[in-house]
Scaffold this motif. Structure first.
Motif, PDB file in Angstrom:
ATOM      1  N   GLY A  26       0.831  -1.197   0.000  1.00  0.00           N
ATOM      2  CA  GLY A  26       0.000   0.000   0.000  1.00  0.00           C
ATOM      3  C   GLY A  26       0.862   1.242   0.000  1.00  0.00           C
ATOM      4  N   GLY A  27       1.727   1.349  -1.000  1.00  0.00           N
ATOM      5  CA  GLY A  27       2.786   2.341  -1.033  1.00  0.00           C
ATOM      6  C   GLY A  27       2.401   3.757  -0.668  1.00  0.00           C
ATOM      7  N   PRO A  28       1.433   4.400  -1.341  1.00  0.00           N
ATOM      8  CA  PRO A  28       1.122   5.790  -1.009  1.00  0.00           C
ATOM      9  C   PRO A  28       0.728   5.994   0.455  1.00  0.00           C
ATOM     10  CG  PRO A  28       0.175   5.215  -3.125  1.00  0.00           C
ATOM     11  CD  PRO A  28       0.707   3.939  -2.537  1.00  0.00           C
ATOM     12  N   GLN A  29      -0.112   5.120   1.001  1.00  0.00           N
ATOM     13  CA  GLN A  29      -0.507   5.280   2.393  1.00  0.00           C
ATOM     14  C   GLN A  29       0.669   5.063   3.335  1.00  0.00           C
ATOM     15  OE1 GLN A  29      -3.435   6.358   3.793  1.00  0.00           O
ATOM     16  NE2 GLN A  29      -2.129   6.375   5.616  1.00  0.00           N
ATOM     17  N   LEU A  30       1.501   4.061   3.049  1.00  0.00           N
ATOM     18  CA  LEU A  30       2.673   3.812   3.881  1.00  0.00           C
ATOM     19  C   LEU A  30       3.616   4.996   3.849  1.00  0.00           C
ATOM     20  CD1 LEU A  30       4.421   1.943   5.637  1.00  0.00           C
ATOM     21  CD2 LEU A  30       5.385   1.026   3.520  1.00  0.00           C
ATOM     22  N   ARG A  31       3.875   5.557   2.670  1.00  0.00           N
ATOM     23  CA  ARG A  31       4.792   6.688   2.568  1.00  0.00           C
ATOM     24  C   ARG A  31       4.219   7.923   3.264  1.00  0.00           C
ATOM     25  NH1 ARG A  31       8.846   5.254  -1.090  1.00  0.00           N
ATOM     26  NH2 ARG A  31       8.278   3.501  -2.445  1.00  0.00           N
ATOM     27  N   THR A  32       2.905   8.117   3.158  1.00  0.00           N
ATOM     28  CA  THR A  32       2.276   9.226   3.869  1.00  0.00           C
ATOM     29  C   THR A  32       2.458   9.079   5.369  1.00  0.00           C
ATOM     30  OG1 THR A  32       0.631   9.548   2.125  1.00  0.00           O
ATOM     31  CG2 THR A  32       0.093  10.402   4.300  1.00  0.00           C
ATOM     32  N   THR A  33       2.244   7.869   5.881  1.00  0.00           N
ATOM     33  CA  THR A  33       2.414   7.616   7.309  1.00  0.00           C
ATOM     34  C   THR A  33       3.865   7.796   7.732  1.00  0.00           C
ATOM     35  OG1 THR A  33       0.562   6.055   7.305  1.00  0.00           O
ATOM     36  CG2 THR A  33       2.125   5.885   9.125  1.00  0.00           C
ATOM     37  N   LEU A  34       4.781   7.358   6.885  1.00  0.00           N
ATOM     38  CA  LEU A  34       6.197   7.370   7.222  1.00  0.00           C
ATOM     39  C   LEU A  34       6.759   8.781   7.291  1.00  0.00           C
ATOM     40  CD1 LEU A  34       8.565   5.224   7.585  1.00  0.00           C
ATOM     41  CD2 LEU A  34       9.167   5.825   5.231  1.00  0.00           C
ATOM     42  N   ARG A  51      11.156   8.337  -4.474  1.00  0.00           N
ATOM     43  CA  ARG A  51       9.728   8.001  -4.409  1.00  0.00           C
ATOM     44  C   ARG A  51       9.044   8.583  -3.175  1.00  0.00           C
ATOM     45  NH1 ARG A  51       8.390   3.935  -8.184  1.00  0.00           N
ATOM     46  NH2 ARG A  51       6.534   3.348  -7.033  1.00  0.00           N
ATOM     47  N   ASN A  52       9.790   8.863  -2.107  1.00  0.00           N
ATOM     48  CA  ASN A  52       9.177   9.462  -0.921  1.00  0.00           C
ATOM     49  C   ASN A  52       9.001  10.972  -1.029  1.00  0.00           C
ATOM     50  OD1 ASN A  52       8.863   7.142   0.700  1.00  0.00           O
ATOM     51  ND2 ASN A  52      10.969   7.252   1.411  1.00  0.00           N
ATOM     52  N   LEU A  53       9.702  11.618  -1.931  1.00  0.00           N
ATOM     53  CA  LEU A  53       9.778  13.075  -1.910  1.00  0.00           C
ATOM     54  C   LEU A  53       8.426  13.782  -2.020  1.00  0.00           C
ATOM     55  CD1 LEU A  53      13.031  13.693  -3.977  1.00  0.00           C
ATOM     56  CD2 LEU A  53      12.745  13.587  -1.489  1.00  0.00           C
ATOM     57  N   PRO A  54       7.468  13.319  -2.836  1.00  0.00           N
ATOM     58  CA  PRO A  54       6.190  14.032  -2.899  1.00  0.00           C
ATOM     59  C   PRO A  54       5.373  13.974  -1.611  1.00  0.00           C
ATOM     60  CG  PRO A  54       6.518  12.670  -4.842  1.00  0.00           C
ATOM     61  CD  PRO A  54       7.559  12.264  -3.854  1.00  0.00           C
ATOM     62  N   TYR A  55       5.775  13.152  -0.654  1.00  0.00           N
ATOM     63  CA  TYR A  55       4.969  12.942   0.557  1.00  0.00           C
ATOM     64  C   TYR A  55       5.438  13.784   1.740  1.00  0.00           C
ATOM     65  CZ  TYR A  55       3.177   9.053  -2.162  1.00  0.00           C
ATOM     66  OH  TYR A  55       2.602   8.293  -3.156  1.00  0.00           O
ATOM     67  N   TYR A  56       6.514  14.551   1.577  1.00  0.00           N
ATOM     68  CA  TYR A  56       6.995  15.416   2.659  1.00  0.00           C
ATOM     69  C   TYR A  56       6.190  16.709   2.653  1.00  0.00           C
ATOM     70  CZ  TYR A  56      11.187  12.512   3.275  1.00  0.00           C
ATOM     71  OH  TYR A  56      12.058  11.483   3.543  1.00  0.00           O
ATOM     72  N   THR A  57       5.017  16.677   3.235  1.00  0.00           N
ATOM     73  CA  THR A  57       4.118  17.826   3.142  1.00  0.00           C
ATOM     74  C   THR A  57       4.284  18.831   4.274  1.00  0.00           C
ATOM     75  OG1 THR A  57       2.411  16.540   4.292  1.00  0.00           O
ATOM     76  CG2 THR A  57       2.391  16.509   1.872  1.00  0.00           C
ATOM     77  N   LYS A  58       5.008  18.471   5.351  1.00  0.00           N
ATOM     78  CA  LYS A  58       5.137  19.374   6.497  1.00  0.00           C
ATOM     79  C   LYS A  58       6.583  19.755   6.792  1.00  0.00           C
ATOM     80  CE  LYS A  58       0.919  17.707   8.773  1.00  0.00           C
ATOM     81  NZ  LYS A  58       0.332  17.123  10.017  1.00  0.00           N
ATOM     82  N   ALA A  59       7.543  19.097   6.178  1.00  0.00           N
ATOM     83  CA  ALA A  59       8.945  19.406   6.439  1.00  0.00           C
ATOM     84  C   ALA A  59       9.311  20.763   5.839  1.00  0.00           C
ATOM     85  CB  ALA A  59       9.835  18.318   5.840  1.00  0.00           C
ATOM     86  N   ASP A  60      10.281  21.442   6.487  1.00  0.00           N
ATOM     87  CA  ASP A  60      10.771  22.712   5.961  1.00  0.00           C
ATOM     88  C   ASP A  60      11.828  22.498   4.880  1.00  0.00           C
ATOM     89  OD1 ASP A  60       9.197  24.204   7.771  1.00  0.00           O
ATOM     90  OD2 ASP A  60      10.725  23.966   9.332  1.00  0.00           O
ATOM     91  N   HIS A  61      12.671  21.500   5.077  1.00  0.00           N
ATOM     92  CA  HIS A  61      13.786  21.262   4.155  1.00  0.00           C
ATOM     93  C   HIS A  61      14.139  19.777   4.220  1.00  0.00           C
ATOM     94  CE1 HIS A  61      17.352  22.425   1.804  1.00  0.00           C
ATOM     95  NE2 HIS A  61      18.003  21.524   2.503  1.00  0.00           N
ATOM     96  N   VAL A  62      14.286  19.152   3.065  1.00  0.00           N
ATOM     97  CA  VAL A  62      14.634  17.736   2.994  1.00  0.00           C
ATOM     98  C   VAL A  62      15.978  17.600   2.290  1.00  0.00           C
ATOM     99  CG1 VAL A  62      14.012  15.468   2.076  1.00  0.00           C
ATOM    100  CG2 VAL A  62      12.227  16.991   2.962  1.00  0.00           C
TER     101      VAL A  62
END
Length: 208
Positions: A26-34, A51-62
């Motif tokens: 369940g990739g998208p949900q797992l990455r969102t949770t992670l 593949r994780n990069l689009p899911y960092y919605t709250k980080a300031d800098h990755v």
């Protein structure tokens, strides 16, 4: 993936090869949770093709650390869909080019099974995290009993044919031994179940 020996050809195929696993976990949900709730400065070790990069919605800098030139070449197309600023760095997990206590959080996604020196990578992650910072991870570890012994036997072969993966890594035990407070999810059930890898867990490891 964290494996600097991944060729450009395999890197171009990696996303396609990952699709079966993505469906199973369940990739998208797992990455969102992670990674979706991580804030501040975040370092992802072995970012692979991003593949994780689009899911960092709250980080300031990755900061996306990836030693494979082939993998890094695949990241560029994913940066347009990311929310925070993303910095791509050529480095290995064993030698992170950052000051002590630089990051609020770190991420490892199917990384610890492929790194050359597990303890060195975990020690470096702990070093660059702030006190109380967390490592957010999705990993598979050595199983118990007969299946674990089968993983031990299969590890040399699987390392050669599966991007350097070792199915018998005691990653959680090493986190705990090296100064992390580990909090695991229930086992993530893959469908179909891989014959010689797992159990799989997501979790957090808090830097003590």
């Amino acid at each position: 993936m964290g494996n600097g020996r991944v060729s450009h050809v395999l890197a171009r195929q990696y996303d396609r090869l990952s699709e079966r696993l993505e469906r199973g976990i369940g990739g998208p949900q797992l990455r969102t949770t992670l990674v979706g709730d991580l804030t501040g400065r975040v370092v992802e070790i072995g970012a692979g093709t991003g593949r994780n990069l689009p899911y960092y919605t709250k980080a300031d800098h990755v900061v996306a650390v990836e030693p494979s030139a082939g993998m890094r070449a695949q990241v560029a197309g994913k940066l347009v869909n990311t929310v925070p600023t993303v910095e791509l760095v050529d480095a290995t997990g064993e030698h992170l080019p950052f000051p002590d206590g630089e990051f609020d959080a770190a991420v490892a996604f199917l990384l610890l099974c492929v790194v050359d020196d597990l303890d060195a990578v975990l020690t470096e992650i702990r070093r660059v995290l702030k006190p109380g910072g967390k490592l957010s991870f999705f990993e598979h570890v050595r199983d118990d009993g007969r299946r674990g012994r089968a993983q031990d036997l299969a590890a040399p072969l699987l390392r050669r044919v599966q991007f350097g993966c070792r199915p018998n890594r005691p990653s959680v035990e090493r986190m705990e031994a090296l100064g992390f407070d580990v909090r695991l999810s229930d086992p993530v059930r893959l469908s179909p179940k891989p014959p010689l890898s797992g159990p799989y867990y997501s979790g957090t490891a808090i830097r003590l």
